[in-house]
Design an enzyme around this catalytic site. Structure first.
Site, mmCIF file in Angstrom:
data_model
loop_
_atom_site.group_PDB
_atom_site.id
_atom_site.type_symbol
_atom_site.label_atom_id
_atom_site.label_comp_id
_atom_site.label_asym_id
_atom_site.label_seq_id
_atom_site.Cartn_x
_atom_site.Cartn_y
_atom_site.Cartn_z
ATOM 1 N N CYS A 72 0.872 -1.177 0.000
ATOM 2 C CA CYS A 72 0.000 0.000 0.000
ATOM 3 C C CYS A 72 0.909 1.226 0.000
ATOM 4 O O CYS A 72 1.462 1.619 1.020
ATOM 5 C CB CYS A 72 -0.893 -0.003 1.240
ATOM 6 S SG CYS A 72 -1.998 1.404 1.312
ATOM 7 N N LEU A 73 1.091 1.799 -1.173
ATOM 8 C CA LEU A 73 1.982 2.938 -1.324
ATOM 9 C C LEU A 73 1.346 3.886 -2.342
ATOM 10 O O LEU A 73 1.215 3.538 -3.513
ATOM 11 C CB LEU A 73 3.362 2.463 -1.797
ATOM 12 C CG LEU A 73 4.465 3.480 -1.914
ATOM 13 C CD1 LEU A 73 4.757 4.146 -0.574
ATOM 14 C CD2 LEU A 73 5.746 2.816 -2.432
#
Length: 180
Positions: free
Chosen positions: A79-80
């Site tokens: 999750c970036l």
């Protein structure tokens, strides 16, 4: 005589320029950033480039396990925001491995977790969080684990061959062609 690396580059380029649909998929060995609990760790990162790359972001995932609020422990999904939402063609693969992933490991965001346990532990007890990260590094982020990572997939992911067909004559057809 040219090197094998040059040949790979040439063959891949020829395939990309052909009429074939090509999916670029590869792995990168990634070291944990210094002066973090991830120091000394080594991860195998799966990278898949979509047909629209660089206009569409690559798919990135950790193959061996990591304990981090923004990385799913089992699937390895990351999750970036810069990869998932704000990707720009100005970025390249080197940015991901020299800037984006090291920053993610240095500065986790527990308010937007993929791993709720890691996020809760980080917010509640930083020392325990760092100890668990180091435990995972020692257990899963070694050269041996990277070499073995992804090798325990089931046979359904592998290409089949005629030799893998079952010779049992007891197999009954499920239906007839008339049913189609």
């Amino acid at each position: 005589m040219s090197s094998p690396k040059r040949r790979i580059e040439t063959d891949v380029m020829k395939m990309l320029m052909s009429d074939y649909e090509v999916t670029l998929e590869f792995y990168v060995r990634f070291k944990g950033p210094e002066e973090t609990p991830f120091t000394g760790g080594l991860w195998k990162i799966h990278v898949e480039l979509p047909d629209q790359y660089p206009y569409k972001s690559p798919s990135i995932g950790f193959v061996n396990r990591i304990f981090h609020p923004n990385i799913d422990e089992l699937s390895g999904s990351v999750c970036l925001d810069v990869i998932n939402q704000t990707w720009s063609p100005m970025y390249d693969m080197v940015n991901i491995f020299e800037v984006f992933l090291p920053q993610l490991l240095r500065y986790p965001n527990p308010t937007d977790p993929l791993n709720g346990e890691a996020a809760a532990l980080m917010m509640r007890d930083t020392k325990s969080y760092e100890a668990k990260v180091k435990e995972y590094v020692a257990k899963y982020a070694t050269k041996e684990n990277v070499d073995d990572a992804g090798n325990d997939t089931d046979d359904s992911d592998e290409m089949s061959s005629v030799g893998s067909l079952n010779d049992d004559e007891d197999d009954e057809p499920v239906g007839t062609m008339d049913e189609v």
